[in-house]
Design an enzyme around this catalytic site. Sequence first.
Site, mmCIF file in Angstrom:
data_model
loop_
_atom_site.group_PDB
_atom_site.id
_atom_site.type_symbol
_atom_site.label_atom_id
_atom_site.label_comp_id
_atom_site.label_asym_id
_atom_site.label_seq_id
_atom_site.Cartn_x
_atom_site.Cartn_y
_atom_site.Cartn_z
ATOM 1 N N ASP A 139 1.488 10.201 6.488
ATOM 2 C CA ASP A 139 1.960 8.821 6.598
ATOM 3 C C ASP A 139 1.529 8.116 7.885
ATOM 4 N N CYS A 196 9.749 0.935 -8.883
ATOM 5 C CA CYS A 196 8.465 1.089 -9.579
ATOM 6 C C CYS A 196 8.094 2.565 -9.747
ATOM 7 N N CYS A 208 7.284 -6.419 -0.614
ATOM 8 C CA CYS A 208 7.898 -5.190 -1.139
ATOM 9 C C CYS A 208 9.219 -4.906 -0.400
ATOM 10 N N CYS A 244 6.022 -0.866 -14.245
ATOM 11 C CA CYS A 244 6.273 -1.058 -12.808
ATOM 12 C C CYS A 244 6.067 -2.516 -12.409
ATOM 13 N N CYS A 304 0.540 0.614 -20.269
ATOM 14 C CA CYS A 304 1.868 0.510 -19.642
ATOM 15 C C CYS A 304 1.842 -0.505 -18.486
ATOM 16 N N CYS A 361 -2.735 4.974 -16.759
ATOM 17 C CA CYS A 361 -1.591 4.134 -17.113
ATOM 18 C C CYS A 361 -1.725 3.555 -18.518
HETATM 19 C C1 B12 Z 1 1.743 0.882 4.614
HETATM 20 C C2 B12 Z 1 2.436 1.787 3.632
HETATM 21 C C3 B12 Z 1 3.429 1.249 2.846
HETATM 22 C C4 B12 Z 1 3.610 -0.251 2.717
HETATM 23 C C5 B12 Z 1 2.503 -0.753 1.754
HETATM 24 C C6 B12 Z 1 2.444 0.050 0.441
HETATM 25 C C7 B12 Z 1 1.079 0.175 -0.198
HETATM 26 N N1 B12 Z 1 1.115 0.390 -1.512
HETATM 27 O O1 B12 Z 1 0.052 0.096 0.443
HETATM 28 C C8 B12 Z 1 5.069 -0.338 2.185
HETATM 29 C C9 B12 Z 1 6.030 -0.433 3.362
HETATM 30 C C10 B12 Z 1 5.342 -1.499 1.233
HETATM 31 C C11 B12 Z 1 5.208 1.035 1.530
HETATM 32 C C12 B12 Z 1 6.078 1.300 0.501
HETATM 33 C C13 B12 Z 1 6.214 2.540 -0.099
HETATM 34 N N2 B12 Z 1 5.611 3.688 0.287
HETATM 35 CO CO1 B12 Z 1 4.223 3.767 1.636
HETATM 36 N N3 B12 Z 1 2.755 3.980 2.806
HETATM 37 C C14 B12 Z 1 2.074 3.142 3.525
HETATM 38 C C15 B12 Z 1 0.929 3.860 4.249
HETATM 39 C C16 B12 Z 1 1.366 4.113 5.693
HETATM 40 C C17 B12 Z 1 -0.409 3.129 4.249
HETATM 41 C C18 B12 Z 1 -0.823 2.580 2.875
HETATM 42 C C19 B12 Z 1 -1.991 1.627 2.990
HETATM 43 O O2 B12 Z 1 -2.940 1.881 3.710
HETATM 44 N N4 B12 Z 1 -1.948 0.504 2.289
HETATM 45 C C20 B12 Z 1 -3.022 -0.426 2.386
HETATM 46 C C21 B12 Z 1 -3.513 -1.037 1.089
HETATM 47 C C22 B12 Z 1 -4.931 -1.484 1.351
HETATM 48 O O3 B12 Z 1 -3.443 -0.166 0.010
HETATM 49 P P1 B12 Z 1 -3.414 -0.714 -1.534
HETATM 50 O O4 B12 Z 1 -2.561 -1.894 -1.750
HETATM 51 O O5 B12 Z 1 -3.098 0.450 -2.367
HETATM 52 O O6 B12 Z 1 -4.891 -1.194 -1.746
HETATM 53 C C23 B12 Z 1 -5.823 -0.471 -2.450
HETATM 54 C C24 B12 Z 1 -5.657 -0.642 -3.929
HETATM 55 O O7 B12 Z 1 -5.064 -1.904 -4.189
HETATM 56 C C25 B12 Z 1 -7.078 -0.574 -4.422
HETATM 57 N N5 B12 Z 1 -7.395 -1.442 -5.561
HETATM 58 C C26 B12 Z 1 -7.202 -2.731 -5.667
HETATM 59 N N6 B12 Z 1 -7.653 -3.173 -6.848
HETATM 60 C C27 B12 Z 1 -8.154 -2.124 -7.515
HETATM 61 C C28 B12 Z 1 -8.743 -2.040 -8.744
HETATM 62 C C29 B12 Z 1 -9.174 -0.808 -9.190
HETATM 63 C C30 B12 Z 1 -9.813 -0.729 -10.520
HETATM 64 C C31 B12 Z 1 -9.037 0.330 -8.366
HETATM 65 C C32 B12 Z 1 -9.469 1.652 -8.850
HETATM 66 C C33 B12 Z 1 -8.451 0.217 -7.096
HETATM 67 C C34 B12 Z 1 -7.999 -1.016 -6.686
HETATM 68 O O8 B12 Z 1 -7.923 -0.950 -3.348
HETATM 69 C C35 B12 Z 1 -7.186 -1.094 -2.136
HETATM 70 C C36 B12 Z 1 -7.916 -0.391 -1.051
HETATM 71 O O9 B12 Z 1 -8.129 0.925 -1.352
HETATM 72 C C37 B12 Z 1 0.817 5.183 3.395
HETATM 73 C C38 B12 Z 1 0.409 6.411 4.193
HETATM 74 C C39 B12 Z 1 -1.054 6.409 4.516
HETATM 75 N N7 B12 Z 1 -1.385 6.662 5.750
HETATM 76 O O10 B12 Z 1 -1.872 6.198 3.629
HETATM 77 C C40 B12 Z 1 2.252 5.332 2.806
HETATM 78 C C41 B12 Z 1 2.372 5.860 1.373
HETATM 79 C C42 B12 Z 1 1.413 5.099 0.508
HETATM 80 N N8 B12 Z 1 3.734 5.452 1.009
HETATM 81 C C43 B12 Z 1 4.349 6.274 0.250
HETATM 82 C C44 B12 Z 1 5.623 6.052 -0.327
HETATM 83 C C45 B12 Z 1 6.362 7.244 -0.886
HETATM 84 C C46 B12 Z 1 6.166 4.749 -0.370
HETATM 85 C C47 B12 Z 1 7.400 4.280 -1.159
HETATM 86 C C48 B12 Z 1 7.603 4.954 -2.504
HETATM 87 C C49 B12 Z 1 8.667 4.460 -0.259
HETATM 88 C C50 B12 Z 1 9.940 3.874 -0.825
HETATM 89 N N9 B12 Z 1 10.554 4.482 -1.823
HETATM 90 O O11 B12 Z 1 10.416 2.859 -0.352
HETATM 91 C C51 B12 Z 1 7.093 2.763 -1.309
HETATM 92 C C52 B12 Z 1 6.282 2.481 -2.587
HETATM 93 C C53 B12 Z 1 5.875 1.051 -2.767
HETATM 94 C C54 B12 Z 1 4.561 0.926 -3.531
HETATM 95 N N10 B12 Z 1 4.612 0.614 -4.806
HETATM 96 O O12 B12 Z 1 3.503 1.153 -2.903
HETATM 97 C C55 B12 Z 1 3.507 7.513 -0.025
HETATM 98 C C56 B12 Z 1 2.949 7.436 -1.450
HETATM 99 C C57 B12 Z 1 2.738 8.789 -2.109
HETATM 100 C C58 B12 Z 1 2.066 8.618 -3.455
HETATM 101 N N11 B12 Z 1 2.501 9.382 -4.429
HETATM 102 O O13 B12 Z 1 1.179 7.817 -3.613
HETATM 103 C C59 B12 Z 1 2.396 7.408 1.116
HETATM 104 C C60 B12 Z 1 1.026 7.912 0.729
HETATM 105 C C61 B12 Z 1 2.951 8.204 2.317
HETATM 106 C C62 B12 Z 1 2.822 9.716 2.145
HETATM 107 N N12 B12 Z 1 2.292 10.405 3.132
HETATM 108 O O14 B12 Z 1 3.179 10.289 1.130
HETATM 109 N N13 B12 Z 1 4.312 1.922 2.048
HETATM 110 S S1 SF4 Z 2 4.978 2.587 -14.634
HETATM 111 FE FE1 SF4 Z 2 3.198 1.705 -13.619
HETATM 112 S S2 SF4 Z 2 2.220 3.409 -12.594
HETATM 113 FE FE2 SF4 Z 2 3.607 4.307 -14.122
HETATM 114 S S3 SF4 Z 2 2.332 4.562 -15.949
HETATM 115 FE FE3 SF4 Z 2 3.317 2.569 -16.138
HETATM 116 S S4 SF4 Z 2 1.795 1.157 -15.262
HETATM 117 FE FE4 SF4 Z 2 1.231 3.218 -14.578
HETATM 118 S S1 SF4 Z 3 9.041 -0.435 -4.162
HETATM 119 FE FE1 SF4 Z 3 7.928 -1.083 -5.978
HETATM 120 S S2 SF4 Z 3 9.440 -2.173 -7.267
HETATM 121 FE FE2 SF4 Z 3 10.323 -1.975 -5.217
HETATM 122 S S3 SF4 Z 3 9.800 -3.947 -4.265
HETATM 123 FE FE3 SF4 Z 3 8.200 -2.453 -3.665
HETATM 124 S S4 SF4 Z 3 6.566 -2.716 -5.191
HETATM 125 FE FE4 SF4 Z 3 8.426 -3.717 -6.000
#
Ligand code: B12
Ligand code: SF4
Ligand code: SF4
Length: 371
Positions: free
Chosen positions: A132, A245, A215, A195, A192, A189
């Site tokens: 993380d 989600c 978020c 989320c 579906c 997915c």
């Molecule tokens: C910042 C961060 C957050 C932020 C942003 C979340 C996010 N999704 O990025 C916030 C605070 C909101 C957050 C929330 C949560 N987080 Co967080 N977070 C991080 C952190 C530190 C960095 C993530 C990051 O770099 N985001 C930046 C952006 C650029 O990422 P992105 O939106 O996914 O963008 C990519 C995709 O959109 C993709 N994309 C876009 N369009 C398309 C189209 C196609 C076709 C494809 C293939 C790809 C693609 O391209 C982008 C660049 O790669 C990581 C740890 C780490 N060092 O990686 C943990 C991490 C992602 N978090 C984690 C967790 C557990 C959570 C929560 C569940 C916690 C909670 N219950 O509250 C929530 C889940 C929310 C969610 N739905 O993401 C875990 C996820 C584990 C897993 N199974 O994936 C991580 C990996 C930490 C860990 N070590 O386990 N988090």
């Molecule tokens: S809930 Fe979201 S992440 Fe899970 S299978 Fe459905 S579309 Fe994919």
């Molecule tokens: S954790 Fe998932 S459902 Fe909850 S606010 Fe963030 S993106 Fe939305």
Amino acid sequence: MTSENQTLATLHEAAAEVGLVVRATQKVGALPNTTRTRLRQWALDGRAGEMDYLVSNTPLLEDPRAWKSWAKSMVIVALPYAREAGSFRGGGRVARYAMGRDYHNLIGKRLIRLGKRLRTAGLADDFRACTDAAPIAEREWAIESRVGWRGKNTLVLDPEYGPWVLLGELLVDQYLPEYRAPKSRWASCGTCTRCLEVCPTGALDSAWSIAARLCLSYLTIELNGAIPTELRSAMGEWVFGCDLCLEVCPFGDQAGDHSEEWGRLEAFDQLRLEDLLSLDEASFLQYFQGSPIRRPGRAGLARNACVVLGNLGRGEAELAKALETHDEPLVRGHAAWALGQIGERAALQARWSLESDRQVRSEIEAALEAC
Ligand code: B12
Ligand code: SF4
Ligand code: SF4
């Protein structure tokens, strides 16, 4: 056994000894161009909110060697953490990852022990444990190495545990043989969209991408100041993080219960949301020792509790006391908002002429208008 297989056997054995399962080993290098472009575009689009470190770290995220020039291989682990939904006593939901021991410590320490064992076995000299809080695009590497696939909620979906896994990596300064799970275990997915539909703030505004600034996990954990007024009702009962989600994801249905391994913080059975409004710094640190709940700080957690109490329509007496006496204007302001939601005009009127903080006064005025 070939020497590559021997090395992998040593690695898997060492990991098992420290309580980890190696899910992949991967050569360290630059992420694919398409991913790097997306990372950059995401930052440029302002989707990171106040998490400036994500934006400034983009070059490091694109290639871990920009951070640790000696890194040659990455060992990837994924720990399951599915468990019953969690809350404080009497309500106020808490993300499941935070109900027990802090994964940053648990995974981090195990990875360090793994690194030391690899050093003893002559498979690493320098190493760095990451989970993380390190400039590593963890999900991108996990997807590259077939630990799982990208869900529309942006999380890595594991074939066995769905979204309920936490990721960790060990960077090492020697080349390890590449190891990946067969892709046959992958799914997708499909059609579906559960989320995207369940997200209460619209943070998942398109599949596979998140507007992190919307978020609830960001708003309740990462954001330092006031929660934007228009998003407070959408917080519902979430006082720390959000799992909506993840909970709706069908790939998590068979994830099991891993609460025994992670434990349960006693504070959740001892404290009500109302109690969070009157904690002093020492008791806050004591109740939440070794817990990720410390991240938003005492004031941040009390701020969240005010919003949830406002949404639940309870805790009038404690909110009124917080408005009157809390040392943090941030908490007084959110207590005012909550009292407005509950329709407690008297407490708001009583405080208005005494309040010296400009922001809190405007929160009181807005709350009075709302009742
Ligand atoms: C910042 C961060 C957050 C932020 C942003 C979340 C996010 N999704 O990025 C916030 C605070 C909101 C957050 C929330 C949560 N987080 Co967080 N977070 C991080 C952190 C530190 C960095 C993530 C990051 O770099 N985001 C930046 C952006 C650029 O990422 P992105 O939106 O996914 O963008 C990519 C995709 O959109 C993709 N994309 C876009 N369009 C398309 C189209 C196609 C076709 C494809 C293939 C790809 C693609 O391209 C982008 C660049 O790669 C990581 C740890 C780490 N060092 O990686 C943990 C991490 C992602 N978090 C984690 C967790 C557990 C959570 C929560 C569940 C916690 C909670 N219950 O509250 C929530 C889940 C929310 C969610 N739905 O993401 C875990 C996820 C584990 C897993 N199974 O994936 C991580 C990996 C930490 C860990 N070590 O386990 N988090
Ligand atoms: S809930 Fe979201 S992440 Fe899970 S299978 Fe459905 S579309 Fe994919
Ligand atoms: S954790 Fe998932 S459902 Fe909850 S606010 Fe963030 S993106 Fe939305």
